[in-house]
Structures are given as structure tokens and as C-alpha cells.
Design a protein around this motif. Structure first.
Motif, short mmCIF file in Angstrom:
data_model
loop_
_atom_site.label_atom_id
_atom_site.label_comp_id
_atom_site.label_asym_id
_atom_site.label_seq_id
_atom_site.Cartn_x
_atom_site.Cartn_y
_atom_site.Cartn_z
N ASN A 92 0.91 -0.97 -0.02
CA ASN A 92 0.00 0.12 0.03
C ASN A 92 0.73 1.24 0.14
OD1 ASN A 92 -2.38 -1.57 -0.04
ND2 ASN A 92 -2.72 -1.29 2.57
N VAL A 94 0.71 5.51 -0.01
CA VAL A 94 0.03 6.86 0.21
C VAL A 94 0.55 7.77 -0.45
CG1 VAL A 94 -0.98 8.34 1.77
CG2 VAL A 94 -1.51 6.25 2.19
N GLU A 119 -0.54 -0.99 -4.39
CA GLU A 119 -2.03 -0.44 -4.45
C GLU A 119 -2.09 0.97 -3.68
OE1 GLU A 119 -4.42 -2.04 -5.32
OE2 GLU A 119 -3.74 -4.17 -5.47
N PRO A 121 -4.45 3.40 -1.64
CA PRO A 121 -5.52 3.41 -0.88
C PRO A 121 -5.89 4.78 -0.33
CG PRO A 121 -3.65 2.85 0.65
CD PRO A 121 -3.13 2.68 -0.83
N ALA A 122 -4.74 5.64 -0.73
CA ALA A 122 -5.21 7.29 -0.21
C ALA A 122 -4.29 8.22 -1.20
CB ALA A 122 -5.17 7.36 1.14
N TYR A 142 -8.05 12.84 0.21
CA TYR A 142 -8.42 13.93 1.36
C TYR A 142 -7.73 15.17 1.32
CZ TYR A 142 -9.19 8.90 3.06
OH TYR A 142 -9.76 7.89 3.28
N ILE A 161 -4.39 8.81 8.49
CA ILE A 161 -4.90 8.25 7.12
C ILE A 161 -3.67 7.41 6.70
CG2 ILE A 161 -5.34 9.00 4.81
CD1 ILE A 161 -6.12 11.57 5.66
N GLU A 164 -4.41 4.36 8.73
CA GLU A 164 -5.65 3.59 8.60
C GLU A 164 -5.41 2.92 7.24
OE1 GLU A 164 -8.19 6.78 8.80
OE2 GLU A 164 -8.19 6.88 10.88
N SER A 165 -4.61 3.33 6.40
CA SER A 165 -4.30 2.92 4.72
C SER A 165 -3.50 1.81 4.90
CB SER A 165 -3.94 4.03 3.88
OG SER A 165 -4.82 4.92 3.98
N GLU A 166 -3.04 1.54 6.37
CA GLU A 166 -1.79 0.51 6.33
C GLU A 166 -0.79 0.53 5.29
OE1 GLU A 166 -4.06 -3.37 6.06
OE2 GLU A 166 -4.60 -3.28 8.29
N ALA A 167 -0.39 1.87 5.23
CA ALA A 167 0.92 2.06 4.13
C ALA A 167 2.15 1.69 4.41
CB ALA A 167 0.77 3.80 3.85
#
Length: 288
Positions: A92, A94, A119, A121-122, A142, A161, A164-167
Motif C-alpha cells: 500500500n 499513500v 495499491e 489506498p489514499a 483527502y 490516514i 488507517e491505509s496500512e501504508a
């Protein structure tokens, strides 16, 4: 784009006889074929680095837990610091961005076409301008405005964030804010910034204008890990573009955009492929 169904073993330790053998012999004993391998021995620092990409046994019998448990005592004899990663795994990532969209556009294209096995996610920005681009890719966007008075609060929300995104990686794709020392400390070693000059030259704001004032004949970009010193983090990749006296600052900016995109994408690729080792304030990059 097909990603090889392989695993990556990376390791580093003090230089000593048998460091290559301890890795390759164990892989041989497990029936694992080495598809790609790079090593580097830093003769001055006395430090050894290795990256081995290998296939599972031909019979398909591979237990990752057993592999790790079996290799651990061999690694301990050499005091190896090592990691095992599945090549197909998508971390992940970000992305932080402000108003300039060229690096974000490039990363989203590579993500969409599979050139970057990640991926997203944000996407976080201090401006609303690139919301539509994120929406088109169905990625949460965001908008976190920031002022001197709200910086601490904004960075706290940003950190939430990211968690929470498990970056596993944060990318500053022309994010035009200086991060606080506290956030830099949290992100050390897993946040990559793109700076639009050949560091260590022309740090800070408007590097193309600085370059024009000096009459440079090459402009470039630098992708580096962030730290508490502005534009001083360990360098991963750099790219260059020839220019001459006829290029005004605006021309340098235009020339630099492509270099920035390619340089940043390459740094991310190297990071997710476990090709980058940080050591003594700089990097060893076992590229292909």
C-alpha cells in the motif's frame, strides 16, 4: 504487466568469507532456483549486501514459515540482517501531492497499467485541485488544508490516514510543504520525495530558477528518502536532461517534468522490489 512469481531474499552483514555461500547454498538445499542475484561489498565500510530473487521448488512444495525458520540459524552465524518478500505482493502506497499534477498523473498511469505493482489506498493534498483525477481512478482523496497555525493538526490527521491505509510507503509527488521534524522521524526510511534538482545542488524553493541563475548545462531530479534535513535524505535515483544558455527558467521547468516523473517512478520501483539498502546516511541500490 506480468510480475514474476518469485521471492526476494535481501541481506546485509559485515564483510566476511562465506556470505554469498550462506545464501546460495541454503537456496540450493531447499530446491529453489536463483533467477537473479546482485551483490555489493563496500570495501571501505566493510559491509556486504546481497539481493537474491528465486523461484519456488519445481515440485511446488514450499513452506515460507519453514523456510524462514530453517534459514534463521544460518543467518545468525553471519549476523545477517535479512528480509524475505514475495515479489507479487503489492504494498500500500499513500501519495502526498499539492497542485502540480505531472508526477501524480505518471504514477497513476503506471499503477493503472500494472507497471508499478502497488495499491494506492489514499491520496492526500493540501489543495482540492486534483480531486477529479483521484475520483477518476476511484481512489479516496483527502483535502487537508494547512497553515502555520494548523500544521500540527493537519499532520496528525495525515498520520491517521497513513496508518488507517496500512501504508508501507509514502510518496511525496511534488508535495510542496516542508514536513515537521516529528513527522519526518515517523516516516524515516519509508517515505520518498522527488526534488526537482540534482541534489545536493539547488536545495529548497525554485531550484530551476537557481539553476538558471548559475547557467547550468544539465538539469535534473532527485528521488530520496526524507529525513529531518531539507532535501538531505539518502538519494535513491537521479535523472538528468541537457540544457543550454537559451533555456529560461520556464523552459527548465518544462524540461524537468519528464525527468521528475521517470526518476520518481524508478525510485518507487527499486523500493518495492527491495533493491535499496540504507547505510551510513546513503543508499546502496542493487538495480537491474
Amino acid at each position: 504487466m506480468n510480475t514474476p512469481d518469485t521471492l526476494i531474499l535481501t541481506a546485509t552483514c559485515a564483510s566476511r568469507l562465506g556470505t554469498v555461500d550462506v545464501v546460495t547454498r541454503y537456496l540450493y538445499e531447499q530446491g529453489c532456483y536463483v533467477a537473479d542475484m546482485q551483490t555489493f561489498d563496500d570495501a571501505r565500510a566493510g559491509q556486504f549486501f546481497i539481493r537474491a530473487e528465486f523461484r519456488r521448488p519445481a515440485d511446488g512444495q514450499f513452506d515460507e514459515v519453514a523456510f524462514r525458520d530453517g534459514f534463521a540459524p544460518h543467518a545468525a552465524r553471519f549476523e545477517l540482517q535479512w528480509q524475505l518478500t514475495e515479489r507479487k505482493r503489492k504494498p500500500n502506497v499513500v501519495i502526498l501531492v499539492s497542485k502540480f499534477d505531472h508526477c501524480l498523473n505518471d504514477l497513476l498511469y503506471r499503477y493503472r497499467t500494472g507497471q508499478l505493482a502497488i495499491e494506492i489506498p489514499a491520496i492526500i493534498s493540501n489543495h482540492p485541485d486534483l480531486q477529479r483525477l483521484a475520483d477518476w481512478h476511484h481512489i479516496p482523496y483527502y483535502h487537508l488544508p494547512v497553515t502555520a497555525d494548523t500544521k500540527a493538526e493537519q499532520e496528525d490527521r495525515m498520520w491517521d490516514i497513513i496508518n488507517e491505509s496500512e501504508a508501507e510507503l509514502v510518496v511525496l509527488a511534488r508535495y510542496m510543504q516542508v514536513l515537521s521534524p516529528e513527522l519526518c522521524d515517523k516516516l524515516a526510511g519509508w517515505a520518498i520525495n522527488i526534488h526537482h534538482s540534482l541534489l545536493p545542488g539547488f536545495k529548497g524553493a525554485q531550484p530551476y530558477h537557481q539553476a538558471y541563475a548559475k547557467g547550468v548545462k544539465l538539469v535534473g531530479a532527485t528521488a530520496h528518502y526524507i529525513n529531518n534535513e531539507l532535501d538531505e535524505g539518502p538519494i535513491i535515483t537521479q535523472g538528468i536532461q541537457p540544457v543550454d544558455h537559451s533555456h529560461y527558467p520556464e523552459d527548465l521547468v518544462a524540461k524537468g517534468r519528464d525527468v521528475e516523473c521517470v526518476t520518481l517512478a524508478k525510485a518507487i520501483q527499486y523500493h518495492i522490489e527491495k533493491r535499496v539498502f540504507m547505510y551510513q546516511g546513503k543508499t546502496v541500490v542493487l538495480g537491474n
